[in-house]
Design a protein around this motif. Structure first.
Motif, short mmCIF file in Angstrom:
data_model
loop_
_atom_site.label_atom_id
_atom_site.label_comp_id
_atom_site.label_asym_id
_atom_site.label_seq_id
_atom_site.Cartn_x
_atom_site.Cartn_y
_atom_site.Cartn_z
N ALA A 1 58.36 -19.61 -9.89
CA ALA A 1 57.61 -20.60 -10.67
C ALA A 1 56.19 -20.69 -10.15
N LEU A 2 55.27 -21.06 -11.04
CA LEU A 2 53.88 -21.25 -10.61
C LEU A 2 53.76 -22.54 -9.82
N CYS A 3 53.08 -22.47 -8.68
CA CYS A 3 52.77 -23.67 -7.90
C CYS A 3 51.25 -23.82 -7.82
N VAL A 4 50.78 -25.03 -8.00
CA VAL A 4 49.37 -25.35 -7.88
C VAL A 4 49.22 -26.54 -6.94
N ALA A 5 48.25 -26.46 -6.05
CA ALA A 5 48.01 -27.55 -5.10
C ALA A 5 46.53 -27.91 -5.10
N ALA B 1 52.04 -29.29 -7.66
CA ALA B 1 52.86 -29.19 -8.85
C ALA B 1 53.60 -27.85 -8.87
N GLU B 2 54.79 -27.87 -9.44
CA GLU B 2 55.55 -26.66 -9.72
C GLU B 2 55.84 -26.64 -11.22
N VAL B 3 55.52 -25.53 -11.87
CA VAL B 3 55.47 -25.49 -13.33
C VAL B 3 56.32 -24.34 -13.88
N VAL B 4 57.03 -24.62 -14.97
CA VAL B 4 57.74 -23.59 -15.71
C VAL B 4 57.15 -23.55 -17.12
N PHE B 5 56.84 -22.34 -17.60
CA PHE B 5 56.27 -22.17 -18.93
C PHE B 5 57.32 -21.64 -19.90
N LYS C 1 62.93 -33.03 -4.79
CA LYS C 1 62.76 -32.43 -3.47
C LYS C 1 61.31 -32.02 -3.24
N ALA C 2 61.05 -31.58 -2.03
CA ALA C 2 59.72 -31.09 -1.69
C ALA C 2 59.44 -29.79 -2.44
N ILE C 3 58.17 -29.53 -2.69
CA ILE C 3 57.74 -28.27 -3.30
C ILE C 3 57.22 -27.36 -2.19
N HIS C 4 57.80 -26.18 -2.11
CA HIS C 4 57.40 -25.22 -1.07
C HIS C 4 56.68 -24.06 -1.75
N ALA C 5 55.38 -24.07 -1.67
CA ALA C 5 54.57 -23.02 -2.29
C ALA C 5 54.25 -21.94 -1.27
#
Length: 240
Positions: free
Chosen positions: A218-222, A233-237, A141-145
């Motif tokens: 979750a962390l999102c980076v664009a 990107a959406e990231v889980v650590f 799906k789309a990432i919504h930051a």
């Protein structure tokens, strides 16, 4: 397992790991992209795409790992084409090591006309196959930051570019990873990552990297070109 599949072993060398001796996210994606490309060629699909003046585009991906991949470790990837959904082509993966299955992944591809950059539907090119659905397949799906805050700028240069003269998919992940803050907290590693490639990025483009939050904090980076998100990107650590 599906009937139409391909497996290959990959050894993590010094160019794939970070300062802690574990695989960078870009290495995982490099292996996935390489195997998908090889399998498409073996299936005779790449030839059909080229005959129609098209090329493959990786539009979305997501992987999950139970543990980090370590330096000089060998990991075995297996991939198979799941199904065609309109103009999108889904492909699934598993990751195996000496301790068994350690992860899974999914990618979503499209075929683009080299001149018009319009999407080409696989079935219109004579590409079709029976669905190969294993377990409960995930749809990307789309990432919504939210609350994106600029971190730094990064100019796309020669070493970042692929054969289409656009930002390489793997290099894009390295650029995004620089905004994760892992150099300040070495107790974390990227156990899950989704990347959405939204727009082409050419050499000389100045990208602004920004951080925000997504689903479940979750962390999102664009990476933005002006106000446009080119890749996100959406990231889980997880803890090491």
């Amino acid at each position: 397992m599906p009937q139409c599949q391909m497996s290959k072993e990959y050894a993590l060398d010094i160019g794939h790991i970070d300062g802690r001796g574990i695989a960078r996210p870009s290495a995982v994606i490099d292996f996935m992209q390489d195997l998908a490309t090889r399998h498409a060629g073996e299936m005779g699909l790449s030839e059909k795409v080229m005959e129609n003046n098209g090329f493959w585009v990786l539009s979305r991906l997501k992987y999950r790992l139970n543990r980090p991949l370590h330096s000089y470790e060998t990991v075995r990837l297996t991939t198979w084409p799941r199904q065609i959904k309109g103009a999108s082509w889904y492909r699934d993966f598993t990751f195996e090591a000496e301790d068994g299955v350690i992860g899974s992944a999914v990618t979503m591809w499209a075929i683009v006309n080299a001149e018009t950059h319009r999407l080409l539907r696989p079935k219109a090119l004579g590409i079709s196959f029976e669905d190969q659905i294993v377990g409960e397949p995930e749809m990307l799906k789309a990432i919504h930051a939210e609350h994106l805050q600029p971190c730094f700028d990064r100019v796309v240069r020669y070493s970042d570019i692929d054969v289409n003269h656009h930002l390489n998919n793997v290099k894009a992940v390295d650029i995004l990873s620089d905004a994760f803050g892992l150099e300040d907290d070495e107790t974390r590693w990227v156990s899950q990552m989704q990347v959405n490639y939204l727009s082409e990025t050419t050499c000389g483009t100045t990208l602004t990297l920004a951080r925000g939050t997504g689903a479940d904090d979750a962390l999102c980076v664009a990476a933005l070109d002006g106000e446009r998100e080119n890749v996100q990107a959406e990231v889980v650590f997880s803890e090491l």
